[in-house]
Design an enzyme around this catalytic site. Structure first.
Site, PDB file in Angstrom:
ATOM      1  N   LYS A   1       6.785  -4.276  -4.340  1.00 60.28           N
ATOM      2  CA  LYS A   1       8.172  -3.840  -4.171  1.00 60.28           C
ATOM      3  C   LYS A   1       8.589  -3.903  -2.711  1.00 60.28           C
ATOM      4  O   LYS A   1       9.718  -4.236  -2.394  1.00 60.28           O
ATOM      5  CB  LYS A   1       8.306  -2.405  -4.706  1.00 60.28           C
TER       6      LYS A   1
ATOM      7  N   HIS B   1      21.107 -35.483  -7.864  1.00 57.23           N
ATOM      8  CA  HIS B   1      20.356 -36.040  -6.731  1.00 57.23           C
ATOM      9  C   HIS B   1      18.863 -35.754  -6.853  1.00 57.23           C
ATOM     10  O   HIS B   1      18.203 -35.457  -5.869  1.00 57.23           O
ATOM     11  CB  HIS B   1      20.911 -35.495  -5.416  1.00 57.23           C
TER      12      HIS B   1
ATOM     13  N   GLU C   1       9.906 -14.032 -11.461  1.00 61.13           N
ATOM     14  CA  GLU C   1       9.169 -12.828 -11.067  1.00 61.13           C
ATOM     15  C   GLU C   1       8.503 -12.144 -12.258  1.00 61.13           C
ATOM     16  O   GLU C   1       7.376 -11.687 -12.158  1.00 61.13           O
ATOM     17  CB  GLU C   1      10.121 -11.807 -10.412  1.00 61.13           C
TER      18      GLU C   1
ATOM     19  N   ASN D   1      -2.056   2.142   5.993  1.00 62.69           N
ATOM     20  CA  ASN D   1      -1.114   1.090   5.585  1.00 62.69           C
ATOM     21  C   ASN D   1      -0.810   0.237   6.806  1.00 62.69           C
ATOM     22  O   ASN D   1      -0.725   0.770   7.916  1.00 62.69           O
ATOM     23  CB  ASN D   1       0.224   1.681   5.136  1.00 62.69           C
ATOM     24  N   GLY D   2      -0.562  -1.043   6.580  1.00 60.02           N
ATOM     25  CA  GLY D   2      -0.189  -1.914   7.695  1.00 60.02           C
ATOM     26  C   GLY D   2      -1.315  -2.889   8.008  1.00 60.02           C
ATOM     27  O   GLY D   2      -2.203  -3.115   7.181  1.00 60.02           O
TER      28      GLY D   2
ATOM     29  N   CYS E   1       0.818  -1.224   0.000  1.00 61.12           N
ATOM     30  CA  CYS E   1       0.000   0.000   0.000  1.00 61.12           C
ATOM     31  C   CYS E   1       0.847   1.268   0.000  1.00 61.12           C
ATOM     32  O   CYS E   1       1.983   1.270   0.455  1.00 61.12           O
ATOM     33  CB  CYS E   1      -0.876   0.016   1.229  1.00 61.12           C
TER      34      CYS E   1
ATOM     35  N   ARG F   1       5.482   0.293  -5.767  1.00 67.58           N
ATOM     36  CA  ARG F   1       5.350  -0.557  -4.582  1.00 67.58           C
ATOM     37  C   ARG F   1       4.364  -1.700  -4.814  1.00 67.58           C
ATOM     38  O   ARG F   1       4.323  -2.639  -4.034  1.00 67.58           O
ATOM     39  CB  ARG F   1       4.893   0.271  -3.383  1.00 67.58           C
TER      40      ARG F   1
ATOM     41  N   TRP G   1      -2.852  -2.758  -1.638  1.00 60.74           N
ATOM     42  CA  TRP G   1      -2.417  -4.106  -2.011  1.00 60.74           C
ATOM     43  C   TRP G   1      -3.149  -5.028  -1.054  1.00 60.74           C
ATOM     44  O   TRP G   1      -2.893  -5.001   0.149  1.00 60.74           O
ATOM     45  CB  TRP G   1      -0.904  -4.199  -1.834  1.00 60.74           C
TER      46      TRP G   1
ATOM     47  N   GLU H   1      19.335 -16.272  -7.738  1.00 60.64           N
ATOM     48  CA  GLU H   1      18.868 -14.925  -8.059  1.00 60.64           C
ATOM     49  C   GLU H   1      18.442 -14.839  -9.532  1.00 60.64           C
ATOM     50  O   GLU H   1      17.426 -14.214  -9.851  1.00 60.64           O
ATOM     51  CB  GLU H   1      19.969 -13.903  -7.722  1.00 60.64           C
TER      52      GLU H   1
ATOM     53  N   LYS I   1      14.695 -13.823 -10.675  1.00 62.48           N
ATOM     54  CA  LYS I   1      14.387 -12.737 -11.631  1.00 62.48           C
ATOM     55  C   LYS I   1      13.451 -13.249 -12.699  1.00 62.48           C
ATOM     56  O   LYS I   1      12.471 -12.622 -13.042  1.00 62.48           O
ATOM     57  CB  LYS I   1      15.654 -12.241 -12.341  1.00 62.48           C
TER      58      LYS I   1
HETATM   59  C1  G6P Z   1       9.802  -8.132  -2.157  1.00 61.41           C
HETATM   60  C2  G6P Z   1      10.432  -7.580  -3.429  1.00 61.41           C
HETATM   61  C3  G6P Z   1      11.778  -8.251  -3.681  1.00 61.41           C
HETATM   62  C4  G6P Z   1      12.677  -8.057  -2.475  1.00 61.41           C
HETATM   63  C5  G6P Z   1      12.015  -8.562  -1.185  1.00 61.41           C
HETATM   64  C6  G6P Z   1      12.800  -8.110   0.037  1.00 61.41           C
HETATM   65  O1  G6P Z   1       9.451  -9.446  -2.337  1.00 61.41           O
HETATM   66  O2  G6P Z   1       9.567  -7.794  -4.534  1.00 61.41           O
HETATM   67  O3  G6P Z   1      12.394  -7.676  -4.817  1.00 61.41           O
HETATM   68  O4  G6P Z   1      13.871  -8.746  -2.684  1.00 61.41           O
HETATM   69  O5  G6P Z   1      10.703  -8.001  -1.047  1.00 61.41           O
HETATM   70  O6  G6P Z   1      12.749  -6.720   0.087  1.00 61.41           O
HETATM   71  P1  G6P Z   1      13.807  -5.791   0.786  1.00 61.41           P
HETATM   72  O7  G6P Z   1      13.287  -4.398   0.542  1.00 61.41           O
HETATM   73  O8  G6P Z   1      13.809  -6.152   2.241  1.00 61.41           O
HETATM   74  O9  G6P Z   1      15.121  -6.023   0.145  1.00 61.41           O
END
Ligand code: G6P
Length: 604
Positions: A599, A503, A487, A99-100, A2, A27, A75, A480, A484
C-alpha cells in the site's frame, strides 16, 4: 511495506501488538514478528506469511502482567521473506524492529564482522542491534549507546529497540520513515508506523520528526531528543474511529471504498466549492503569484490522477503543465525553474520516490504543493502548501477513493487557478461548480450496475490481454482502469490512447484480445468510435462503456451521465473499478492484499 508497533503497559501485550499489526496489514507484508520483555526475559516469535501464522505460533504464550513489547510486519527488501530475516532482530541481549533502509549497512556490517560479530540474517536491520550492543559494551550507558548507534546510521529508518540491560525502556529513533508515539489516559505507551495502529488505543500522539529519537518507560513517560537536546512534546489528540476503518458489511475493503466514494467526495468539496467560486483556506491569496507553469510528480495511481488533471490545468487554467513519474524524475537531472509550481500527489504521503522528488524541488527553490490523503505524513510536512483529499483511511492496496478525491481536488485547483488568472468567466466557473456538486451522485453504485458487471466479469477471465482505451482525459482513466485490473487480477492489461492503437497494438487484435472502450459522449465520441470500429473489424472482443449504445460491441455497459465530461469520467471510473474487483473475485485472488504489492512504498 513494513509496519511497526510497540507497547508498554499492563494489557495483554501479545494482543495489543498483534492487534496493532493487523491494522497495518493493508500496507502489505510477507512475514511478521513480536518480542515481549517481562521480568528481564525477552521472548520472541516470528512467522512467514500472514499474521494468522504468527498467532498460531504464539497461541500458548500469554503475557498478562505488566511489560513491554515491539512488533513488526516485514515487506522484504534486503533478503528473502524468511523467518530469519523477519523482525525483531536480536543480538546478545537486545531486540530491534526497523522500517526503511540503512544505506551504509554493508560497510557497518563488514566492520562488525571484522570484530567477530556473527550475523544471522541478510537484512540491513541487523546491524542496528549489533552496533547498539557494541556501543553499550564500550560506554556502559544504554542511552549513550543508542545515541551513538543512531549517529552511525545513514538512510531512512524508524527504529524501536528493547534491551535487557535497561529493561524498563523502549528506545526509538526516526529519520525518513514514519513513526508515531502516543499514550492513553492510563499512561500506557503505544508506538506505530501509522496512526491506523493507534486508533482506539492511544488518545494523544506525537508525530515524530526526522532526527528525533529518545526513550519511553512507564515511570518516565516519553523523553524526546533532537541533536542531543531534549525537545518539548507536541501532543495531538488522535481522532478517527476504528469502526470506520473496518469493512462495514462489504466483502472487501476495496469494495467498501468503491461504494464510499460518493460520501467522501462530499467531504472533499465541502467548504471549497462555493456557489460561484472555489475557495481553499489552505492557500494564501498570493499563492500563485509569479508562477507560470506546473510540474506534477507522483507514482502509480496518483500519477494517473495527475496525468488526467494536466488536461484540466492546461484547458481551464491555461497553464503549461507537465507530469512526471517520480522514480524517473529523480534521476533525469531535470531543469527546475523556480517559477514552476511543483505539485506532488500521494495517497499515503510516504512514497519514497515522491518524497525525494519533492525534496529536490524544494532544494531548487520551487514552491511546493502536496495533494495528499494523510495529514502529518512526511510529504505534507515538508511541502509549502497542502490540499488534503479527505478520503479517509484507504485499506485496499488497489487505490480507488484516493484516486477519485485526488482528481476532484485538482479539478477544483484548476478552477481556482482559472479564477486567479481570469481564464474563465464567473458563469463558466459556476457551471463547473454545478458539475462538481453532481459528482457524488454520479459515483453512487447502484445494484443494477454492480450486478451487470458481476455477470459480465465471467467472460473476461482468460484471453491474452486487455487494452483499456480512451482519448483525452479518458486516456489516463484507461491507464488507471488497466492498472486496477492488473493489480488484483494478475491479468495483463494496458491503458492506451485510442488513436494510437493503429501504431502497433492493433497487431495483437483477435477474438482473444479484450478491449475496454471508454466512449464518453462529451469528448471526441466519433473519433473514439472509429478507433473501436477498427478493432472490431479485426475481431477483437469489445466491452464498450458509454451513454450511447454501440452496435459493434460484444458487451455494453450503459452509463447515464452525459451532462459534463467530468461526470462521465467519474461514472466510468466506477465501472472500471467494479470490473477489476469482480474479475479478481472470480479468479479467487486476495482483492485487498494482492501478491507482491504494498500500500505504501517507502523504499525507492
Ligand atoms: C503503491 C500503491 C499504489 C499507489 C502508489 C503511490 O504502489 O500500491 O496504489 O498508487 O504506491 O502511492 P501514494 O501513496 O504516493 O499515492
Amino acid at each position: 511495506m513494513c509496519g511497526i508497533v510497540g507497547y508498554i503497559g499492563d494489557e495483554d501485550i501479545k494482543e495489543v501488538l498483534v492487534d496493532g499489526l493487523r491494522e497495518l496489514e493493508y500496507r502489505g507484508y510477507d512475514s511478521a514478528g513480536i518480542a515481549v520483555l517481562q521480568d528481564n526475559e525477552i521472548q520472541s516469535f516470528k512467522a512467514v506469511g500472514k499474521l494468522k501464522n504468527l498467532e498460531e505460533k504464539t497461541k500458548n504464550f500469554n503475557p498478562h502482567a505488566f511489560g513491554m513489547g515491539i512488533g513488526h510486519t516485514r515487506w522484504a527488501t534486503h533478503g528473502k521473506p524468511t523467518e530469519i530475516n523477519a523482525h525483531p532482530h536480536l543480538g546478545e541481549f537486545s531486540y530491534v524492529v526497523h522500517n526503511g533502509i540503512i544505506e551504509n549497512y554493508q560497510e557497518l556490517k563488514k566492520e562488525l564482522q571484522a570484530e567477530g560479530v556473527r550475523f544471522l540474517s541478510q537484512t540491513d536491520t541487523e546491524v542496528i542491534v549489533h552496533l547498539f550492543e557494541k556501543s553499550y559494551k564500550a560506554l556502559n550507558d544504554p542511552m549513550q549507546a543508542f545515541e551513538a548507534t543512531v549517529n552511525k546510521l545513514e538512510g531512512a529508518y524508524a527504529v524501536l529497540l528493547m534491551t535487557k540491560v535497561d529493561p524498563d525502556r523502549i528506545y526509538f529513533a526516526k529519520n525518513g520513515s514514519p513513526m508515531i508515539v502516543g499514550n492513553n489516559d492510563k499512561n500506557d505507551i503505544f508506538f506505530g508506523s501509522s496512526d491506523a495502529a493507534l486508533i482506539g488505543k492511544a488518545t494523544e500522539v506525537i508525530y515524530l520528526d526526522d532526527g528525533d529519537y529518545g526513550y519511553t518507560s512507564a515511570k518516565e513517560g516519553i523523553t524526546l531528543l533532537h541533536n542531543g537536546k531534549e525537545k518539548t512534546l507536541n501532543k495531538k489528540a488522535l481522532l478517527g474511529d476504528k469502526i470506520s476503518a473496518q469493512k462495514g458489511g462489504f466483502r472487501f475493503f476495496m469494495e467498501k471504498e468503491i461504494y464510499e466514494q460518493s460520501e467522501v467526495l462530499v467531504d472533499t468539496v465541502m467548504g471549497r466549492a462555493l456557489d460561484t467560486k472555489i475557495q481553499f483556506e489552505e492557500l494564501d491569496p498570493n499563492f500563485f503569484d509569479g508562477i507560470d507553469g506546473i510540474t506534477i510528480c507522483a507514482c502509480g495511481t496518483s500519477y494517473n490522477s495527475g496525468l488526467a488533471c494536466a488536461y484540466l490545468f492546461e484547458r481551464q487554467a491555461k497553464i503549461r503543465t507537465n507530469v512526471e513519474i517520480a522514480s524517473e524524475f529523480r534521476y533525469k537531472e531535470p531543469l527546475l525553474d523556480p517559477k514552476t509550481l511543483f505539485v506532488v500527489i500521494s495517497q499515503s504521503g510516504e512514497t519514497a520516490d515522491t518524497l525525494e522528488a519533492l525534496k529536490m524541488a524544494r532544494d531548487a527553490g520551487l514552491k511546493t504543493l502536496a495533494i495528499c490523503n494523510v495529514d502529518n505524513s512526511s510529504i505534507v510536512r515538508i511541502s509549502d502548501y497542502t490540499l488534503l483529499t479527505r478520503a479517509g483511511i484507504e485499506k485496499g492496496v488497489a487505490s480507488t477513493k484516493a484516486f477519485a478525491t485526488q482528481v476532484m481536488v485538482m479539478w477544483m485547483l484548476s478552477l481556482y487557478i482559472a479564477q486567479h488568472k481570469k481564464t474563465m468567466s464567473e458563469e463558466e466557473i459556476s457551471a463547473e461548480i454545478q458539475a462538481i456538486r453532481h459528482i457524488p451522485q454520479a459515483v453512487k453504485v447502484n445494484d443494477k450496475l454492480h450486478e451487470k458487471v458481476k455477470r459480465l466479469s465471467k467472460r473476461y477471465l482468460h484471453g491474452h490481454g486487455f487494452f483499456f482505451i480512451g482519448r483525452d482525459l479518458f486516456y489516463p482513466l484507461a491507464l488507471e482502469g488497466a492498472l486496477k485490473l492488473k493489480e488484483i487480477s494478475y491479468l495483463h492489461a494496458e491503458g492506451y490512447p485510442a488513436g494510437e492503437m493503429k501504431h502497433g497494438p492493433i497487431a495483437l487484435a483477435d477474438s482473444e484480445l479484450f478491449t475496454i472502450a471508454l466512449m464518453p459522449k462529451n469528448i471526441h465520441y466519433d473519433k473514439v468510435k472509429s478507433n473501436v470500429e477498427e478493432l472490431s473489424a479485426r475481431d477483437a472482443t469489445i466491452l464498450a462503456i458509454s451513454p450511447e449504445r454501440f452496435e459493434l460491441a460484444d458487451d455494453y455497459v450503459h452509463t447515464y451521465c452525459s451532462d459534463h465530461a467530468m461526470s462521465e469520467f467519474f461514472e466510468m471510473m466506477v465501472v472500471t473499478q467494479l470490473l477489476a474487483l469482480e474479475i479478481s473475485v472470480r479468479l479467487g485472488n486476495d482483492v485487498d492484499m494482492p501478491r507482491n504489492l504494498a500500500k505504501s512504498v517507502t523504499v525507492e
